[in-house]
Design an enzyme around this catalytic site. Structure first.
Site, PDB file in Angstrom:
ATOM      1  N   ARG A  52       0.829  -1.209   0.000  1.00  0.00           N
ATOM      2  CA  ARG A  52       0.000   0.000   0.000  1.00  0.00           C
ATOM      3  C   ARG A  52       0.860   1.254   0.000  1.00  0.00           C
ATOM      4  O   ARG A  52       0.581   2.206  -0.715  1.00  0.00           O
ATOM      5  CB  ARG A  52      -0.935  -0.012   1.202  1.00  0.00           C
ATOM      6  CG  ARG A  52      -2.010  -1.055   1.107  1.00  0.00           C
ATOM      7  CD  ARG A  52      -2.880  -1.062   2.341  1.00  0.00           C
ATOM      8  NE  ARG A  52      -3.854  -2.143   2.287  1.00  0.00           N
ATOM      9  CZ  ARG A  52      -4.473  -2.638   3.325  1.00  0.00           C
ATOM     10  NH1 ARG A  52      -4.234  -2.156   4.536  1.00  0.00           N
ATOM     11  NH2 ARG A  52      -5.330  -3.624   3.193  1.00  0.00           N
ATOM     12  N   ARG A  83      20.497  -7.853   7.842  1.00  0.00           N
ATOM     13  CA  ARG A  83      19.963  -9.200   8.013  1.00  0.00           C
ATOM     14  C   ARG A  83      21.029 -10.207   8.417  1.00  0.00           C
ATOM     15  O   ARG A  83      20.710 -11.283   8.921  1.00  0.00           O
ATOM     16  CB  ARG A  83      19.283  -9.658   6.727  1.00  0.00           C
ATOM     17  CG  ARG A  83      20.236 -10.095   5.652  1.00  0.00           C
ATOM     18  CD  ARG A  83      19.570 -10.294   4.297  1.00  0.00           C
ATOM     19  NE  ARG A  83      20.378 -11.020   3.367  1.00  0.00           N
ATOM     20  CZ  ARG A  83      21.460 -10.565   2.758  1.00  0.00           C
ATOM     21  NH1 ARG A  83      21.887  -9.349   2.999  1.00  0.00           N
ATOM     22  NH2 ARG A  83      22.122 -11.306   1.904  1.00  0.00           N
TER      23      ARG A  83
END
Length: 131
Positions: free
Chosen positions: A31, A104
């Site tokens: 979105r 990460r």
């Protein structure tokens, strides 16, 4: 019987909730960056969130299988503790990857180490059972 698997069940539910959280983050990122399904490319921030979620989902079945085998055949408490640590590492992995690809790496290594530990516990438990 339930007392023998209650911790494993609790960690499993936590893991499922975590997977749902990761999926929701992808929806919110779609979105925010206006990327409609089935597209998986676009803004780099979206792509990192999408990859983090996909990677966590890819490893989730392996985690669940090892959690349950280690918990049933080795020791429920030890396996559940490893499972909670794994879920924490995966959350840090997701958050780090969402910020920058380099973010990460530390949590990735920690979660991989925990999977190897669970594998070792599962194998040790199975060997003890069959031998």
């Amino acid at each position: 019987m339930r007392d023998e698997i209650d911790l494993l069940a609790a960690v499993t539910v936590l893991g499922v909730l975590q997977q749902a959280y990761f999926a929701l983050q992808v929806i919110y990122a779609r979105r925010r960056y206006r990327i409609s399904p089935p597209e998986t490319a676009g803004h780099p921030d979206f792509e990192r969130i999408f990859r983090a979620q996909a990677n966590c989902s890819e490893y989730f079945p392996i985690f669940l299988a090892l959690l349950w085998v280690a918990g049933i055949f080795f020791h429920q408490g030890v396996a559940a503790a490893c499972g909670v640590l794994y879920l924490c590492a995966r959350l840090r992995y997701f958050q780090g990857y969402a910020q920058a690809a380099q973010g990460r790496l530390g949590p990735l290594y920690a979660s991989a180490w925990l999977l190897w530990l669970l594998l070792g516990l599962a194998v040790a438990g199975l060997l003890g059972h069959f031998l």
